[in-house]
Scaffold this motif. Structure first.
Motif, PDB file in Angstrom:
ATOM      1  N   UNK A  57       0.873  -1.170   0.000  1.00 22.67           N
ATOM      2  CA  UNK A  57       0.000   0.000   0.000  1.00 22.67           C
ATOM      3  C   UNK A  57       0.912   1.222   0.000  1.00 22.67           C
ATOM      4  N   UNK A  58       0.902   1.957  -1.107  1.00 20.88           N
ATOM      5  CA  UNK A  58       1.848   3.066  -1.219  1.00 20.88           C
ATOM      6  C   UNK A  58       1.182   4.352  -0.734  1.00 20.88           C
ATOM      7  N   UNK A  59       1.790   4.974   0.244  1.00 25.95           N
ATOM      8  CA  UNK A  59       1.207   6.152   0.896  1.00 25.95           C
ATOM      9  C   UNK A  59       1.473   7.416   0.069  1.00 25.95           C
ATOM     10  N   UNK A  60       0.596   8.442   0.141  1.00 29.46           N
ATOM     11  CA  UNK A  60      -0.624   8.447   0.953  1.00 29.46           C
ATOM     12  C   UNK A  60      -1.707   7.601   0.296  1.00 29.46           C
ATOM     13  N   UNK A  61      -2.497   6.952   1.161  1.00 27.07           N
ATOM     14  CA  UNK A  61      -3.489   6.039   0.619  1.00 27.07           C
ATOM     15  C   UNK A  61      -4.534   5.716   1.679  1.00 27.07           C
ATOM     16  N   UNK A  62      -5.597   5.067   1.214  1.00 27.59           N
ATOM     17  CA  UNK A  62      -6.549   4.579   2.207  1.00 27.59           C
ATOM     18  C   UNK A  62      -7.228   3.333   1.665  1.00 27.59           C
ATOM     19  N   UNK A  63      -7.613   2.482   2.582  1.00 27.69           N
ATOM     20  CA  UNK A  63      -8.377   1.276   2.244  1.00 27.69           C
ATOM     21  C   UNK A  63      -9.624   1.357   3.119  1.00 27.69           C
ATOM     22  N   UNK A  64     -10.799   1.379   2.496  1.00 29.87           N
ATOM     23  CA  UNK A  64     -12.027   1.632   3.255  1.00 29.87           C
ATOM     24  C   UNK A  64     -12.444   0.476   4.142  1.00 29.87           C
ATOM     25  N   UNK A  65     -13.485   0.715   4.919  1.00 23.75           N
ATOM     26  CA  UNK A  65     -14.040  -0.326   5.790  1.00 23.75           C
ATOM     27  C   UNK A  65     -14.445  -1.526   4.936  1.00 23.75           C
ATOM     28  N   UNK A  66     -14.208  -2.701   5.393  1.00 24.66           N
ATOM     29  CA  UNK A  66     -14.599  -3.974   4.761  1.00 24.66           C
ATOM     30  C   UNK A  66     -14.018  -4.147   3.350  1.00 24.66           C
TER      31      UNK A  66
END
Ligand code: UD1
Ligand code: MG
Length: 443
Positions: free
Chosen positions: A381-390
């Motif tokens: 996971x290359x920042x900046x980043x996000x992985x949402x709920x579920x």
């Protein structure tokens, strides 16, 4: 006579015997500069004043302890010995509006293991003696001054190792450099010290000999626990002190309900919080400021670094490194993982070999991972980043920066792309706790 008026700490020295520059008292021991342990000893006596003598790189030392607002620093411009150091501090104190009241306790900045119980006992003895000093019988005198006693056992003085005769060198009782004095004696005797000795220094220890020659009783009590007597003059001593302080830290956590399987291979800095019911498994390093909740499992082979907070029930395991990672309750990152500058919600599974790549070569960036997410093995996971709920990432997915995987979606491939909604089977597998159906999952 049971209360300390002023505690003086002598900490102006250099670490010359370490063959390295810098103030000895700033050497880190279990994540804290050496002097921090001694200032804490001083505080434990709840004195009216704590006065610390600094000299070598005085500004650095004062800066390091700037938030210890109850500590006054006095600079010894020329380091002419322990007697001179105390005289500088004593004169400064006397000249100040508060003056000096009550007994004075003197501590050396390189003796981090003295317990407050020993200091209280030292002070209490002023009721029956003019001054008191802590000593210990040791197997290795490590350059310390030797304690001289009369045939009847009465204390009569201290001889420094350099000055000692062959016979005196065989004495196994040493001076720990911890004293309680009446302040009027310091006012009288400190100006009378001379530097006619091998080192050409003003030895504070000579004050005790002068008192004895005056017919005054000096009480010298032998400490029972030799480990309190670890003073630091060389790098070897520093590692001895580290080991002893580490042991105390680990015992403190065990007393608080933390299970530590193998203390010999567990390194926990000063100032780490760990909740009861948590298990720390072998070969684990936990750095200062880390907070761990209750009923977590950490290790084996885990490295938790500054800024990391694990909520209750988190599991981090084999070869997982976390730095500035906030991990929600019940989340697991059990194998071969780097969690750098990341916030992870509760109930998420971080698969084996996940890397949160926080550094772009110039700056560090943040990543957020939601709750009940599933990060497949080998994801990057290359920042900046996000992985949402579920949300889910497949095994080996490379989620390029700013992709921001939406909640509930599955992303796979290199670079990772959306497959749309996360298949219900994987969610079901998660909620039923079945490991086999998780894509790319190892549990
Ligand atoms: C000193 C004692 C010795 C004792 C040992 C215990 C004297 C003369 N000797 O020896 O009997 O067994 O401690 O650890 O006291 N310092 C200053 N200014 C100075 C010199 C020293 O502030 O001018 C500070 C140092 O930073 C250190 C402490 O005083 O924290 C002790 O000095 P150090 O040189 O380590 O003395 P030791 O040789 O260990
Ligand atoms: Mg010393």
């Amino acid at each position: 006579m049971g209360e300390a008026g002023t505690v003086f700490i002598l900490a102006a020295g250099e670490s010359t015997r370490f063959l390295s520059a810098g103030p000895k008292v700033l050497q880190p021991v279990c994540g804290r500069p050496l002097l921090g342990y001694v200032l804490e000893q001083a505080r434990s006596l709840q004195p009216r004043r704590i006065v610390c003598v600094v000299g070598h790189q005085a500004e650095r030392v004062c800066e390091t302890f700037a938030d210890w607002q109850d500590v006054e620093f006095v600079t010894q411009e020329e380091r002419l010995g322990t007697g001179h150091a105390l005289r500088v501090a004593h004169d400064a104190c006397q000249a100040s509006h508060d003056g000096i009241q009550g007994p004075a306790v003197v501590l050396y900045g390189d003796m981090p293991l003295i317990r407050s119980e020993s200091l209280l006992a030292l002070l209490a003895r002023l009721s029956e003696a003019r001054a008191s000093v802590l000593t210990a019988r040791v197997s290795e005198p490590r350059g310390f001054g030797r304690v001289l006693r009369e045939a009847g056992g009465e204390f009569m003085g201290i001889v420094e190792e350099r000055e000692a005769t062959a016979e005196q060198l065989d004495i196994d009782e040493v001076n720990l450099g911890v004293y309680a004095f009446r302040s009027e004696d310091l006012a009288e005797f400190l100006p009378k010290l001379n530097n006619q000795n091998q080192k050409g220094e003003y030895y504070l220890t000579d004050v005790l000999g002068m008192l004895c020659r005056r017919g005054q009783r000096v009480s010298a009590e032998i400490l029972e626990d030799e480990r309190e007597a670890i003073g630091i003059n060389t790098l070897e001593h520093l590692s001895d002190a580290r080991r002893a302080i580490q042991e105390r830290i680990l015992l403190g956590h065990m007393a608080g309900g933390v299970f530590i399987e193998d203390p010999a291979s567990t390194y926990i800095d000063h100032g780490v919080e760990i909740g009861a019911g948590t298990k720390i498994l072998p070969c684990t390093v936990i750095r200062k400021g880390v907070k761990i909740g209750r009923n977590c499992e950490v290790g084996p082979f885990t490295h938790l670094r500054a800024g990391t907070v694990l909520d209750d029930g988190v599991e981090v395991g084999n070869f997982t490194e976390a730095k500035n990672a906030r991990v929600g309750s019940g989340t697991k990152a059990k194998h071969l993982t780097y969690l750098g500058d990341v916030e992870i919600g509760p109930g998420t599974n971080i698969g084996a070999g996940t890397i949160v790549a926080n550094y772009d070569g110039v700056n560090k960036h943040k990543t957020t991972i939601g709750k009940d997410a599933f990060v497949g093995s080998g994801s990057i996971l290359i920042a900046p980043n996000s992985v949402g709920d579920r949300a889910l990432t497949g095994a080996g997915a490379v989620v390029t920066r700013n992709s921001n995987v939406p909640a509930g979606e599955a992303w796979v491939g290199v670079p990772a792309r959306s497959l749309g909604k996360r298949p219900p089977t994987t969610e079901k597998a998660k909620s039923s706790g079945s490991a086999k159906k998780k894509p790319g999952g190892i549990t």
